[in-house]
Design an enzyme around this catalytic site. Sequence first.
Site, short mmCIF file in Angstrom:
data_model
loop_
_atom_site.label_atom_id
_atom_site.label_comp_id
_atom_site.label_asym_id
_atom_site.label_seq_id
_atom_site.Cartn_x
_atom_site.Cartn_y
_atom_site.Cartn_z
N HIS A 143 -13.21 8.29 34.37
CA HIS A 143 -14.47 7.55 34.24
C HIS A 143 -14.43 6.58 33.07
CE1 HIS A 143 -15.74 9.84 30.68
NE2 HIS A 143 -15.23 10.91 31.29
N CYS A 159 -11.94 15.31 30.97
CA CYS A 159 -11.85 14.10 31.77
C CYS A 159 -10.90 13.08 31.16
CB CYS A 159 -13.23 13.46 31.91
SG CYS A 159 -14.40 14.47 32.86
#
Length: 183
Positions: A143, A159
């Site tokens: 992301h 992440c």
Amino acid sequence: MQNRRRFIVGAGLGLVAAATPALALATPAVQRNLSALQRVDWRDHFDALGVGVIVSDTASRALHYWGGDGETYRLYPTSVPLSEELTKLGYTEVVRKVAGPTWTPTPSMRERDPSLPKVVPAGPGNPLGTHALYLSWQYYRIHGTHDTRKIGRPSSDGCIGLYNEHIARLYGLVEVGTRVRLI
């Protein structure tokens, strides 16, 4: 085949240099780190390109993308998980793409910090930035981030983060079903 592979790998070294304009957002330290990288070859990780493949190298903090056409290659600096305990390595795939994602803290995040909001809508305060690629592993994403200080540093709960401008470009290239390897 050997000559073709030698050409692709040799040309790939030039692609790292060609990717440099896309890295203009990166800090000088991140740029030095990426320019010192040797080109990763997708065939060392996958048997075929399919619709595309991603190799995210947590040690060098770099994300490599190859398109299914065999011609498209991109290299982006990333943030990586804060600790090895939060780093899940192995194979996964992109199962969903979301522009303007909302962020929901994981149960373990809320356990560590009960004051976290239940949901953060899309916008400047959202930790997922402008775009997110959802992986088949629960809670794992590739992301963007609004906090550009995170790129090139350990800074997440598992992440892989990219500059918003870079995730927007990658988002436009990646198809659902793109295979991903975190090393």
